[in-house]
Write a protein that holds these residues in place. Structure first.
Motif, PDB file in Angstrom:
ATOM      1  N   SER A   1       0.844  -1.088   0.009  1.00  0.00           N
ATOM      2  CA  SER A   1      -0.117  -0.089  -0.101  1.00  0.00           C
ATOM      3  C   SER A   1       0.931   1.155   0.153  1.00  0.00           C
ATOM      4  O   SER A   1       2.046   1.159   0.073  1.00  0.00           O
ATOM      5  N   LYS A   2       0.439   2.436  -0.204  1.00  0.00           N
ATOM      6  CA  LYS A   2       1.134   3.759  -0.003  1.00  0.00           C
ATOM      7  C   LYS A   2       1.805   3.836   1.149  1.00  0.00           C
ATOM      8  O   LYS A   2       3.020   4.122   1.056  1.00  0.00           O
TER       9      LYS A   2
ATOM     10  N   ILE B   1       5.408   1.953   1.412  1.00  0.00           N
ATOM     11  CA  ILE B   1       6.262   2.607   0.465  1.00  0.00           C
ATOM     12  C   ILE B   1       7.251   3.983   1.148  1.00  0.00           C
ATOM     13  O   ILE B   1       8.372   4.125   1.356  1.00  0.00           O
TER      14      ILE B   1
ATOM     15  N   THR C   1       1.411   6.739  -4.953  1.00  0.00           N
ATOM     16  CA  THR C   1       0.281   6.105  -5.702  1.00  0.00           C
ATOM     17  C   THR C   1       1.012   5.543  -7.016  1.00  0.00           C
ATOM     18  O   THR C   1       0.775   4.275  -7.262  1.00  0.00           O
TER      19      THR C   1
ATOM     20  N   LYS D   1       3.395   2.708  -5.715  1.00  0.00           N
ATOM     21  CA  LYS D   1       2.402   1.449  -5.248  1.00  0.00           C
ATOM     22  C   LYS D   1       1.998   0.376  -6.719  1.00  0.00           C
ATOM     23  O   LYS D   1       1.842  -0.695  -6.625  1.00  0.00           O
TER      24      LYS D   1
ATOM     25  N   ASN E   1       3.331  -3.349  -7.275  1.00  0.00           N
ATOM     26  CA  ASN E   1       2.274  -4.257  -7.392  1.00  0.00           C
ATOM     27  C   ASN E   1       2.098  -4.867  -8.684  1.00  0.00           C
ATOM     28  O   ASN E   1       1.920  -6.186  -8.757  1.00  0.00           O
TER      29      ASN E   1
END
Length: 684
Positions: A478-479, A482, A549, A552, A556
């Motif tokens: 998730s943000k 990171i 964002t 992420k 992902n």
């Protein structure tokens, strides 16, 4: 700390029930009552008040003679000068200022009785009571010991910090922070008694004795042998059948150090004294120490000095000078704001060099170099903004005129300046808005490049940290996994804020001068700091959220595809390459245009004559379908063009939702090049 809170709660509850405070004129219960204000000039209260009073009394006060030309001259002889040297019997000028300041800081009032030959005698403020009729003081009751005497108003000079509850009386800072002082005093008294009673907490004696006489003898013997500092740590022998049980509280429970520091800081701040100026230098560097000195001088000492000068000129000067030409003044003492001074000098010289290389080297203690004695020639000629000479020429004259004529002189100069610039523009066939937009854009471009470079530096540091932490990523992220958003936002705000502030001050000063407004732009106005802080935080939050964002999504996607660590690293580097190439440039252009427009608006606000502003586009083929329709739109100087959340209609079915901020000034969107102009100027 809970133990001490309960202790303080009990003490304050007791003092509130003792009926020792004046409910009519005290904000909340306290052991510090009006008659005891001077008695509380101790500990941190004394440190703060003494610092203020000594600072005020160290100022050089002088006597000036008003001249019709406006070039007032200092007077070095005469009754007003004598007063500054010996204002009262056995008191020097410094004593007078110190005493007057201490009285006002503690009680809000300072009283001086006029004796024969205009000699003054200090009156203790806590011994004075006003005789009030119809909301006005008709006399004073002064009580010394058991003797009370009435003093007519005409015989008393009264200096005060006006109390809004009793406009005829004064109120000091001590009354407003009484509970802070109470708590500090209670804690110190508790600690003193702790040592007096043997440097350890009391306890309980368990005994089989049943008679009161025997129990009292046991207690008296223990108190005689083991209470007090001199009896600390002696070995005690208890009577047969007796046992001593110590109280459970200990020194660590009390947290006296934390409490003392907390209320020390509160008391000092209540009086407006930075703790660095009374010897606390923890986590202080030279810059912060100089900032503390500047803040103390400007916001604590200077108001006190200005208040004293007003008292001297209203109450003292007329006693010795019937002509009204003499007045008290003081030498400026607030440290210079070097940053603002350099900025003004740079603008005044049109950014032209004014020192040789060897002059600068000499200031730094360096030896001269060959060819370093000439001042470098400017790369391009620089001209002063039109109209500056007109305004400057009238400033001196306007100061010497009576007050009722000053505004008219300034108004005439302002009108002449506007007409002169309008004639110049009409003669040269120049569109004034287009000309102003070119100058605006050119000024912003220099700062835009600095912001862009700083943003890339920020990206590079952040990229290294993200890559270093990639090895710990084993599943979708998730943000928050990171980036530490709060930390990154704070770093970016600290990095960008000085650049935004520099641009805002430069643009505001330039626009203020270009429009020919009266006086000069106030670079210390709090609106500047608020605008910069808000812009920097909003920008940092948006930028870091977008970065998180992008990272992420990229990571992902890579994890889902089974990428190796090397491949994930490559994805991260692509995100930051895009940020360096596209996002840093867009952020720099958008935010620099915003803060520069905000600076122009602040200049218009400070002028006091600009009532409305107008939206202006670049008027070329690059103007977007959203900005084009609002070209020329006019709003009040304190209004907004659009609210946050409004949706604009573009060409066809395209829309633009304004979800970043309310649009009080351009830009409307990323990379927007619009700016504002003053529309309605009311000079009468």
């Amino acid at each position: 700390m809970d133990f001490l809170k309960r202790l303080v709660s009990r003490i304050t509850k007791r003092s509130a029930n003792d009926g020792v405070w004046d409910a009519a004129f005290t904000t909340y219960p306290s052991d510090i009552v009006e008659k005891a204000f001077l008695d509380n000039n101790k500990e941190w209260v004394f440190v703060a008040v003494d610092k203020i009073a000594k600072s005020v009394s160290s100022i050089h006060f002088k006597v000036m003679r008003a001249q019709k030309s406006g070039d007032d001259v200092e007077v070095f002889d005469g009754p007003l000068v004598d007063f500054l040297e010996t204002p009262a019997e056995n008191l020097t000028g410094k004593d007078f200022v110190y005493l007057n300041t201490v009285y006002k800081e503690l009680t809000g009032n300072a009283f001086w009785e006029k004796e024969k030959r205009d000699n003054l005698r200090p009156l203790i403020p806590t011994l004075m009571r006003p005789v009030v009729h119809a909301g006005r003081i008709s006399g004073f009751k002064y009580t010394e010991g058991v003797v009370e005497r009435t003093i007519p108003v005409s015989k008393v000079l009264h200096d005060r910090y006006v109390d809004p509850r009793r406009p005829y009386w004064g109120v000091g800072k001590l009354e407003k922070i009484a509970r802070w002082v109470d708590t500090s005093s209670y804690a110190n008294e508790f600690l003193r008694l702790f040592f007096v009673n043997g440097a350890q907490f009391g306890g309980f004696i368990e005994t089989e004795e049943e008679t009161d006489t025997r129990i009292k003898l046991i207690k008296a013997g223990l108190a005689n042998e083991h209470v007090g500092v001199n009896n600390a740590h002696k070995i005690a022998v208890l009577p047969k059948g007796s046992k001593f049980s110590a109280a459970t509280a200990n020194m660590s429970d009390m947290q006296f150090r934390e409490l003392d520091e907390q209320y020390r800081d509160k008391i000092l701040s209540g009086f407006g004294v930075p703790k660095t100026l009374v010897g606390f230098m923890t986590e202080v560097n030279r810059a912060s120490a100089e900032a503390s000195e500047y803040i103390f001088s400007k916001y604590t000492v200077k108001p006190a000095v200005e208040d004293l000068i007003e008292f001297l000129n209203v109450s003292i000067a007329p006693m010795f000078d019937e002509t009204g030409q003499l007045y008290f003044a003081y030498d400026e003492f607030v440290p210079e704001n070097i940053e603002a001074k350099l900025k003004e000098r740079e603008l005044a010289l049109g950014k032209r060099p004014y020192k040789s290389v060897n002059e600068v080297r000499a200031e730094e203690g360096l030896a001269p170099i060959e060819g370093g004695d000439d001042v470098p020639e400017p790369q391009a000629p620089a001209t002063l903004p039109p109209g500056d000479k007109t305004i400057k020429a009238t400033e001196k004259r306007a100061k010497a005129l009576p007050k009722r004529f000053r505004s008219q002189v300034r108004k005439e100069a302002f009108i002449d300046d506007i007409l002169a610039r309008a004639t110049e523009v009409a003669t040269e066939h120049i569109d004034p808005d287009e000309h102003a937009h070119k100058k605006f854009t050119g000024r912003v471009d220099d700062h835009e490049k600095l912001i862009e470079d700083k943003t890339r530096d920020f990206n590079n540091r952040q990229e290294r940290e993200v890559v270093e932490n990639l090895a710990r990523i084993t599943k979708s992220v998730s943000k928050g996994d990171i980036l530490d958003q709060a930390s990154e936002i704070a770093i970016m705000v600290d990095m960008i804020s000085p650049l935004l502030r520099g641009l805002m001050i430069e643009q505001a000063i330039e626009e203020y001068a270009a429009q020919g407004f009266e006086g000069s732009f106030d670079v210390e106005n709090s609106s500047i700091s608020r605008a910069v802080e808000l812009a920097a935080k909003r920008m940092a939050q948006s930028y870091n959220d977008t970065t998180a964002t992008l990272l992420k999504n990229a990571l992902n996607d890579g994890i889902a595809a089974g990428d190796s660590l090397l491949q994930l690293t490559h994805r991260v580097r692509e995100v930051y390459a895009f940020s360096d190439e596209v996002r840093a440039k867009a952020l720099a252009r958008t935010e620099s245009f915003f803060i520069a427009n905000e600076a122009s608006k602040e200049a218009y606000r400070q002028s006091g004559v600009v009532k409305s502003i107008r939206w202006y586009t670049a008027e070329d083929e690059r103007v977007c379908p959203y900005c084009g329709p609002i070209h020329g739109k006019v709003i009040g100087v304190n209004e907004t063009f659009y609210k946050k959340g409004d949706v604009l209609q573009g060409e066809g079915e395209s829309t633009l939702k304004l979800n970043y901020r309310a649009i009080d000034v351009p830009p409307l969107h990323t990379n927007c090049r619009c700016f504002i102009r003053p529309e309605r100027i009311d000079i009468g």
